[in-house]
Design an enzyme around this catalytic site. Structure first.
Site, short mmCIF file in Angstrom:
data_model
loop_
_atom_site.label_atom_id
_atom_site.label_comp_id
_atom_site.label_asym_id
_atom_site.label_seq_id
_atom_site.Cartn_x
_atom_site.Cartn_y
_atom_site.Cartn_z
N SER A 145 36.18 41.55 44.44
CA SER A 145 35.40 40.31 44.76
C SER A 145 33.73 40.25 45.61
O SER A 145 33.32 41.53 45.86
CB SER A 145 36.19 40.23 46.33
OG SER A 145 36.07 39.25 46.66
N TYR A 162 41.81 42.46 52.82
CA TYR A 162 40.96 42.39 51.75
C TYR A 162 40.13 42.49 51.34
O TYR A 162 39.50 43.62 49.83
CB TYR A 162 40.86 40.22 51.47
CG TYR A 162 40.36 40.13 50.17
CD1 TYR A 162 40.92 39.74 48.18
CD2 TYR A 162 39.08 39.27 49.85
CE1 TYR A 162 40.58 39.46 47.34
CE2 TYR A 162 38.27 38.63 48.42
CZ TYR A 162 39.68 38.89 47.94
OH TYR A 162 39.03 38.46 46.36
#
Length: 258
Positions: A145, A162
């Site tokens: 990401s 995350y």
């Protein structure tokens, strides 16, 4: 001129293939000529994706798999090999985005991020790489990401686990790339920014304030559109990237530049 993006005769495995970016990538693989194995926990959703791929004329299998469980991954990869005979491409796409900062999230929430985003890549790769080494060929693409390298200060969208787990994907990608290059295996990562998917539709895309701020800051002035990740995935999955190793391609409309 040879079509370096042609995947005819290749077999691609896609984890997290039941919806969103994974389902889009699976269809793109089929359209490029590959046979495809779809892996995810939700077999009903997988069968919907399978039906779409069958319309391309490519061979496709839908296999229930929980990437956080070793026995589930092992059994799924054995079924793929039994069905297709070999695996050329592994797209490690399964992932979760758990909201919260380190001062508020639970240990269970933290572990959920790492179990899916990092352990899932480890396990899928563990049961694919041996036959890639034997055949002297393999393409592994890990979906990380843009949040592996940038973060959001907005309290509403803090996702520390995350950030941390996707950064770990980059380290794992580099380590695998260095170790397996001599076996004809390339390992690279992609860093999407904001794309509408099942994971983001009910959260980020529901906040007009967030979208307005995102569009104002992002040089492209918008989130990613359906299919815009596929070009990078096909590049890293094909012979067009035969000398690309351990790299991280950010697909974010230029957001990481500002």
């Amino acid at each position: 001129m040879e079509n370096l993006f042609d995947l005819t005769g290749k077999v691609a495995v896609v984890t997290g293939a039941s919806s969103g970016l994974g389902a889009d990538a699976a269809l793109a693989y089929a359209q490029a000529g590959a046979d495809v194995a779809l892996l995810a926990r939700r077999i009903e959703k997988l069968n919907e994706v399978k039906a779409a791929i069958e319309s391309t004329g490519r061979k496709v299998a839908a296999i229930a798999c929980d990437v956080t469980k070793e026995e589930s991954v092992k059994a799924a990869m054995e079924e793929v090999l039994s069905t297709f005979g070999h695996i050329d491409i592994l797209l490690n796409n399964a992932g979760v985005a758990v909201r919260g900062g380190v001062d508020s999230m639970s240990v269970e929430e933290w572990d959920k991020s790492f179990d899916t985003n990092v352990k899932g890549i480890f396990l899928a790769s563990k049961y694919v790489i041996p036959q890639m080494k034997e055949r002297g060929y393999g393409k592994i693409v890990n979906i990380a990401s843009v949040n592996a390298v940038i973060a959001d200060k907005n309290d509403t969208f803090i996702r520390h686990s995350y950030n941390a787990s996707k950064s770990a994907v980059l380290g794992l990608t580099k380590g695998m790339a260095a170790s397996y290059a001599r076996f004809g295996i390339t390992v690279n990562a992609i860093g999407p920014a904001l794309f509408e998917s099942e994971m983001t539709a009910g959260t980020l895309f529901k906040s007009e304030q967030f979208l307005n701020a995102y569009n104002m800051v992002n040089p492209a002035g918008r989130p990613g559109k359906k299919g815009e990740l596929n070009g990078s995935i096909l590049f890293l999955s094909s012979d067009a990237s035969s000398y690309v190793q351990g790299q991280f391609i950010i697909v974010d409309g230029g957001g990481a530049l500002v």
